[in-house]
Design a protein around this motif. Structure first.
Motif, PDB file in Angstrom:
ATOM      1  N   HIS A   2      39.654  27.565  44.117  1.00  9.21           N
ATOM      2  CA  HIS A   2      39.360  28.905  43.642  1.00  9.21           C
ATOM      3  C   HIS A   2      39.960  29.231  42.290  1.00  9.21           C
ATOM      4  N   THR A   3      41.258  29.227  42.214  1.00  9.58           N
ATOM      5  CA  THR A   3      41.822  29.608  40.919  1.00  9.58           C
ATOM      6  C   THR A   3      42.471  28.409  40.250  1.00  9.58           C
ATOM      7  N   ARG A  79      33.445  26.971  42.108  1.00  9.77           N
ATOM      8  CA  ARG A  79      33.267  28.051  43.099  1.00  9.77           C
ATOM      9  C   ARG A  79      34.198  29.180  42.723  1.00  9.77           C
ATOM     10  N   SER A  80      33.652  30.381  42.635  1.00  8.61           N
ATOM     11  CA  SER A  80      34.576  31.493  42.373  1.00  8.61           C
ATOM     12  C   SER A  80      35.074  32.003  43.722  1.00  8.61           C
ATOM     13  N   HIS A  81      36.070  32.863  43.669  1.00  5.11           N
ATOM     14  CA  HIS A  81      36.587  33.421  44.909  1.00  5.11           C
ATOM     15  C   HIS A  81      35.462  34.213  45.578  1.00  5.11           C
ATOM     16  N   SER A  83      35.294  36.924  46.920  1.00  7.16           N
ATOM     17  CA  SER A  83      35.283  38.367  46.639  1.00  7.16           C
ATOM     18  C   SER A  83      34.988  38.633  45.161  1.00  7.16           C
ATOM     19  N   ASP A  84      34.618  37.592  44.430  1.00  4.06           N
ATOM     20  CA  ASP A  84      34.546  37.708  42.972  1.00  4.06           C
ATOM     21  C   ASP A  84      33.295  36.983  42.473  1.00  4.06           C
ATOM     22  N   THR A 191      45.801  37.516  40.532  1.00  9.68           N
ATOM     23  CA  THR A 191      45.695  36.959  41.885  1.00  9.68           C
ATOM     24  C   THR A 191      44.272  37.135  42.426  1.00  9.68           C
ATOM     25  N   ILE A 192      43.329  37.485  41.545  1.00  9.95           N
ATOM     26  CA  ILE A 192      41.932  37.765  41.931  1.00  9.95           C
ATOM     27  C   ILE A 192      41.900  38.899  42.974  1.00  9.95           C
ATOM     28  N   SER A 213      39.761  38.820  37.819  1.00 10.30           N
ATOM     29  CA  SER A 213      38.438  38.265  38.115  1.00 10.30           C
ATOM     30  C   SER A 213      38.340  36.929  37.400  1.00 10.30           C
ATOM     31  N   ASN A 341      28.829  28.593  42.190  1.00 10.15           N
ATOM     32  CA  ASN A 341      28.441  29.191  43.486  1.00 10.15           C
ATOM     33  C   ASN A 341      27.051  28.813  43.981  1.00 10.15           C
TER      34      ASN A 341
END
Ligand code: OXD
Ligand code: MN
Length: 607
Positions: A2-3, A79-81, A83-84, A191-192, A213, A341
């Protein structure tokens, strides 16, 4: 994936080795580095070596995955988070000195308070990480309208994507010199945390701050933030327009060249239209792309409206992209592309809904779970994206790099409307054209967070992107018209009208060429039109329907075209009421001309 954090051991580059001696840049980077506390600073040069190095780092950190290089050379996956995954309009702020300057359609916040709040979030947030200093141009080098931005980011995904989407690196350092003006962009993944996610614009300081984000539209600061929100502000000060428009070049079989700009709301097919391939019947016609999302337009010395595409790549919606809807896009994204994504096959190829009729076996969805047709959710996130260099486009217009821009003959507005709006009409004049743009509406899509499928007013497709008061924005549009001795013609199209059985009345995609032909011919005085209450419309027999199929594979009938062009008084009564809601919301600063245009339309309709 993710990050991720940076694993590089590169020490901070001493100031003497920085690629610029611009004092404003050096002091700002030092100040932001002191605030964010990164372990190291990487000054981007945009070179091929740098790309390899950053890509390796992103892979090592799990930020990127190398895709199947036999099938997709130079392509990577991110892949993004969960929720983002889209732009966050409710957390997008316009921080003008006064609330009134931002107007009723923007979220305003006090510039000083917001800066203090966001700097608080940034404090120490890059500890152990790398801060990338990403210099970029919005526009071709040498174009007087080109702007320079510098984005500071702790996301290697952003640094690599900015390399695709903008002219990034040494070219920007060169254009900046030691005294150039630049936009300051600060981005941090934080922390997104969606509760602390903010995309803040400071027009008076020419500054952007984006935090928590890592999704493109929120973090590739050159695109929506600089090229549209701050661009529109700068355009108003400097006498030009920053618009959410594609630019295409149309060449007829006789060699007549026409440049067309078009605004459709997000995810309504701008990229498809910009890359349209004329159907067989149109042998000899050629369409090439200048831009697919953003246009900067200005009155030229010869009294025509000129335009350039400030971007260098395409950040397109993947779902629905296929060999019928957009073959040029498929070719464009077949190499050197960053996918975000989408779904993955077992052999690391990419897939999304609509790419092929049947999904491949062994598919994993965008969250990494096994997926098949019985799964309840989509395999690809509906707003999953590709970021591809425009140079990959087999139908790229060479003028894309012309610092003089291109002269625009037609401006097309459009929306996704199941009812009311005909397939095509032409405005009577500039202020009627501005009215058509100002009253645009569309059913909402997945490009922004929120409910999908409701009609929302989206003037000029700029509602989420205009960095100042919408009333002033319309007035600015009207004033630009007064500077043009040879203004472009305005058109409105609706590819999405449906019949009573809820079937699309028009086939769309490449067949839109038939409508475009009429538009282009109108610009050159070669096509007839009937005067109607709504505007000029093509006589039904003047659109070429040869070779076109309608429902049930029957040939497309003139009756069906008549239905697509019909003017329904009941629908228009409702439409005019809805338009009033928007006008009233904008309030006193709404130019009178647009109220008059609405009244004129009402009386032409006999309502
Ligand atoms: C885009 C959008 O990403 O309009 O272009 O959302
Ligand atoms: Mn867009």
């Amino acid at each position: 994936m993710h990050t991720g954090t940076s694993a590089s051991t590169t020490p901070a580059i001493p100031a003497a080795a920085t690629p610029t001696r611009h004092p404003g840049v050096l002091s700002w980077v030092a100040e932001m580095a002191a605030l964010c506390g990164p372990e190291r600073i990487h000054w981007c040069d945009g070179s091929a070596t740098e790309k390899v190095r950053l890509t390796e780092r992103a892979i090592a950190d799990g930020v990127l995955l190398r895709l199947n290089q036999d099938k997709l050379p130079g392509c990577y996956y991110h892949r993004s988070h969960p929720s983002d995954v889209a732009r966050v309009e409710d957390r997008t702020l316009i921080c003008t000195a006064t609330k009134d300057e931002a107007g009723p359609t923007n979220n305003w916040a006090d510039p000083d308070e917001t800066t203090a709040k966001l700097h608080g979030i940034f404090k120490g947030s890059m500890a152990g990480r790398t801060m990338y200093v990403v210099p970029y141009l919005m526009g071709p080098p040498g174009c007087p309208k080109t702007k320079i931005g510098i984005e500071l980011t702790d996301s290697v995904y952003v640094a690599l994507s900015m390399r695709v989407m903008t002219r990034m690196g040494a070219v920007a350092w060169r254009e900046l010199g030691e005294t150039g003006t630049f936009n300051k962009g600060l981005h941090g993944m934080g922390t997104i945390d969606p509760e602390k996610r903010w995309i803040a614009h400071f027009p008076q300081r020419n500054e952007i701050i984006s935090v928590n984000s890592n999704y493109g539209g929120n973090v590739l600061l050159g695109k929506k933030c600089l090229a549209l929100r701050l661009g529109s502000w700068l355009g108003r000060q400097e006498g030009w327009l920053a618009e959410h428009m594609l630019i295409m070049k149309v060449e007829s079989p006789t060699g007549e060249v026409t440049f067309v700009a078009a605004a459709f709301p997000s995810a309504c097919g701008k990229t498809n239209f910009a890359m349209l391939i004329p159907p067989e019947r149109y042998a000899g016609w050629k369409i090439t792309t200048v831009g697919d999302d953003i246009a900067w337009l200005w009155p030229g010395e010869d009294g025509r409206l000129y335009a350039m595409n400030p971007e260098n790549g395409y950040f397109g919606v993947a779902p629905g992209t296929n060999a019928t809807s957009n073959p040029n896009a498929l070719a464009t994204i077949s190499h050197d592309t960053i996918y975000t994504n989408v779904a993955l096959t077992a052999d690391l190829d990419v897939w999304w809904e609509g790419k092929t009729a049947e999904p491949p076996v062994d598919l994993h969805d965008w969250l990494g779970h096994e997926w098949n047709l019985r799964s309840e959710s989509k395999a690809a996130q509906p707003n999953s994206r590709f970021a591809a260099p425009m140079i990959n486009n087999p139908a790229l217009a060479p003028e894309v790099n012309d610092p003089r821009g291109v002269p625009i003959s037609a401006i097309i507005f459009g929306g996704r409307r199941a009812t009311t709006f005909p397939l095509v009409m032409q405005a009577f004049n500039w202020s009627h054209g501005v009215y058509l743009g100002a009253t645009m509406g569309s059913e909402t899509t997945a490009a922004a967070v929120g409910a999908t499928g409701q009609v929302r007013r989206d003037p000029m497709a700029m509602l989420p992107f205009c960095g100042y008061h919408m009333g002033d924005y319309f007035a600015h549009w009207l004033s630009i018209g007064k500077k043009l001795a040879h203004p472009p013609r305005f058109f409105h199209v609706n590819w999405f009208r449906r019949d009573k059985a809820n079937k699309f009345l028009w086939p769309g995609f490449g067949e839109n060429m038939r409508v475009l032909e009429w538009i282009v011919n109108r610009c050159h005085g070669h096509a007839e039109a009937d005067e109607t209450a709504l505007g000029w419309m093509p006589p039904l027999e003047s659109l070429d329907l040869r070779g076109l199929t309608g429902p049930g594979q029957n040939s497309y009938s003139r009756d069906r075209l008549a239905e697509a062009q019909a003017i329904d008084p009941v629908e228009w009564t409702r439409e005019l009421d809805l338009q009033k809601e928007l006008f009233d919301r904008i309030g006193e600063r709404m130019p009178k001309e647009l109220y008059f245009e609405r009244e004129l339309l009402r009386s032409r309709l006999g309502l």
